[in-house]
Design an enzyme around this catalytic site. Structure first.
Site, PDB file in Angstrom:
ATOM      1  N   ASP A 234      30.101  48.192  42.958  1.00  0.00           N
ATOM      2  CA  ASP A 234      28.770  48.615  42.539  1.00  0.00           C
ATOM      3  C   ASP A 234      28.689  50.140  42.516  1.00  0.00           C
ATOM      4  OD1 ASP A 234      25.905  47.885  42.040  1.00  0.00           O
ATOM      5  OD2 ASP A 234      25.619  49.036  43.879  1.00  0.00           O
ATOM      6  N   GLU A 283      49.145  45.618  47.939  1.00  0.00           N
ATOM      7  CA  GLU A 283      49.867  45.087  49.097  1.00  0.00           C
ATOM      8  C   GLU A 283      49.754  43.572  49.206  1.00  0.00           C
ATOM      9  OE1 GLU A 283      48.370  46.880  52.612  1.00  0.00           O
ATOM     10  OE2 GLU A 283      48.808  48.936  51.968  1.00  0.00           O
TER      11      GLU A 283
END
Length: 581
Positions: A234, A283
């Site tokens: 956002d 990751e």
């Protein structure tokens, strides 16, 4: 305050494997997000499991099979975090907790697991520009007063004027009024001011403070360990402010938004934040993604957010704001594809979301922006909305759907003032404050409100639904080949199966009459043509191939005879058709 899952025996390393093999492998070779159809769920308006009138996580979980059968790839959940709800959950008090009105962390965990079992991915909202004023950090900053290290995590500044009675600068809130509110010191004397680009209940974080960056890296890992597949960020263009917080030197600052780089929006410093976040996302297995809600002056600046070492997608607000006009649509499609191609990111396409008037109502009115207060011509709006949706789903890249658009829902433009809850509605200036109209709970079944939104006919709904929505429910439209719901189901099935649809960076424009668009997409396994008549009159064109799907019946057709005369088709006004070539 932070909730914790009951089963704490699971290691954080094991949590990401919640993604099923089917989901993890889908699109792994080229990036699933490059062609994904992502469905936005506004939790309070999707499905209410306990009859309190407010949608919740168990309600969403119960409707996941519907979304699987609709044919979407992922579900984006608007905020469900612990919040005082000053701005419908975009004022977060605890980023690691679920607000009790929506359920618990166990409910979130179950929803994520069920979605993965159904082959759906889950994207959650993240709100890093500001917190709630109920956040522990902000409350401590107020209690401890000037000199508190917690104040350095927000923007606390002394005011101007002889006694500090004026705001530190001239910035205006997006919701209207000054972007600053003055505090009271612990001894009762007037204190410093704090920055809030939105509501006063939403103080802006100071991203120059290392503790803020550390906290959000931890929040990312918390939800990634829960198994979420990505984040919609956002106000991704916010967070970083220009050094010194300089005056803008203008009133009516909202009119400048989206037209220029502002000292509080689209600052270049945000990109280092996203490079750090990208390393965290990479990751984890299963191709976790970041999506920017970035309001920028140009699509070219939007492309900065999706460079190879930053985020994966960015919303295309320029496309959302384009009216139903063939020339304007072609221009924004070309600009969008041209801007994303150099950074290797997919274009995204969206017509509606929780902050703008639904496109079935926008297109029912003359061109007038994304906030429309009049219902317009309902028949015209639905016809154009169906055509616009098929055009969007034919374009190369990823598409976003907003809950209820597959039902052809219009905005509710006649909500009484006393039921409205949009915070900007209650402030002078700022946004129009009519976002409630696109947030009314969607109809599922039955002839009496809340139309299956809640478990009991006649039960409550946090916003009232129009009586006419009984005829627009999922139950009524399912199985009706002429319904908007079945049009979406068919379009998503064709999009998934046809080799020339989905991911890509190119369209080939073909000559066509004024007021129309015709483009071709090719793959090694087959070709596809999309025809769009954005005019108010039927238009005759050469038949491009075999019709697969259309938003409206063709007015007339003629097949080639003995190879001597080309076949022709008369496209209905305000229609889109898909053709196999």
């Amino acid at each position: 305050m932070t909730q914790n899952l009951a089963d704490t025996s699971r290691s954080t390393a094991a949590a990401p494997t919640a993604v099923t093999t089917a989901v993890a492998n889908a699109g792994e070779s080229r990036g699933w997000w490059r062609e994904a159809v992502i469905y936005q769920v506004y939790p309070r308006s999707f499905a209410d499991s306990n009859g309190d009138g407010m949608g919740d996580l168990p309600g969403i979980r119960s409707r996941l099979p519907y979304l699987r059968d609709l044919g979407v790839d992922a579900v984006w959940l608007s905020p469900f975090y612990a919040s005082p709800q000053a701005d419908a959950g975009y004022d977060v008090a605890d980023y690691r907790a679920v607000d009790p009105m929506f359920g618990t962390l166990l409910d979130a965990d179950a929803l994520i697991r069920d979605a993965h079992e159904l082959g759906l991915r889950i994207i959650v909202d993240l709100v890093p520009n500001h917190s709630s004023d109920a956040h522990e950090w902000f409350q401590r900053a107020l209690r401890e007063g000037p000199g508190s290290p917690l104040r350095e995590r927000y923007h606390f500044l002394p005011g101007k004027g002889q006694n500090g009675e004026l705001p530190p600068n001239d910035w205006e809130s997006i919701f209207g009024g000054p972007a600053w509110t003055r505090t009271e010191n612990p001894d009762g004397t007037p204190g410093d001011w704090y920055l809030h680009l939105f509501a006063p209940e939403q103080p802006d974080f100071n991203w120059e403070n290392p503790a803020v960056a550390d906290e959000f890296r931890s929040i990312l890992r918390f939800w990634l360990d829960m198994g979420v597949d990505g984040f919609r960020i956002d106000v991704a263009h916010g967070m970083v402010k220009a050094p010194g917080l300089p005056d803008l030197g203008s009133h009516d600052q909202l009119k400048l938004l989206g037209s220029d780089v502002m000292p509080f929006f689209d600052q270049d410093g945000v990109h280092e934040i996203y490079r750090t976040w990208r390393r965290i996302l990479d990751e984890y297995p299963g191709q976790r993604i970041g999506v920017a809600e970035a309001w920028t002056p140009t699509v070219a600046r939007t492309a900065n957010y999706v460079r190879p070492d930053e985020l994966h997608q960015a919303f295309n607000f320029q496309y959302l704001g384009t009216h139903w006009d063939a020339g304007q649509l072609r221009e924004v499609i070309d600009v969008s594809l041209d801007s994303m191609r150099p950074v290797g990111a997919p274009s995204t396409w969206v017509l509606s979301n929780h902050d703008v008037t639904r496109h079935a109502t926008r297109f029912a009115n003359p061109a007038g922006g994304t906030q429309i207060r009049t219902p317009g011509d309902r028949e015209l709006g639905l016809r154009r909305a169906r055509a616009a949706s098929l055009l969007m789903l034919a374009l190369p890249g990823s598409a976003y759907l907003y809950q209820g658009e597959e039902l052809g829902l219009p905005d509710v433009t006649d909500l009484p003032d006393e039921v409205r809850q949009d915070p900007s509605f209650f402030r002078k200036a700022g946004q129009d404050g009519f976002r409630d109209g696109c947030r009314v709970p969607i109809p599922w079944s039955g002839t009496e409100a809340p139309y299956g939104f809640g478990p009991t006919p006649g039960g409550p709904s946090w916003l009232p639904q129009p009586a006419s929505w009984a005829e627009l429910s999922v139950e009524v439209q399912s199985g009706d080949p002429t319904s908007t719901l079945e049009l979406y189901r068919s379009a998503l099935a064709v999009r998934r199966e046809h080799p020339a649809l989905g991911a890509g960076t190119e369209v080939t424009w073909l000559d066509s009459p004024e007021g129309t668009l015709v483009f071709r997409r090719d793959s090694a396994e087959g070709s596809f043509v999309c025809t769009v008549n954005a005019s108010a009159e039927p238009v005759r064109i050469a038949t491009p191939g075999r019709i697969m799907l259309s938003s409206a019946d063709a007015v007339g057709t003629s097949e080639p005879k003995d190879g001597a005369v080309d076949g022709w088709t008369v496209l209905a006004a305000d229609s889109t058709s898909w053709w196999a070539v």
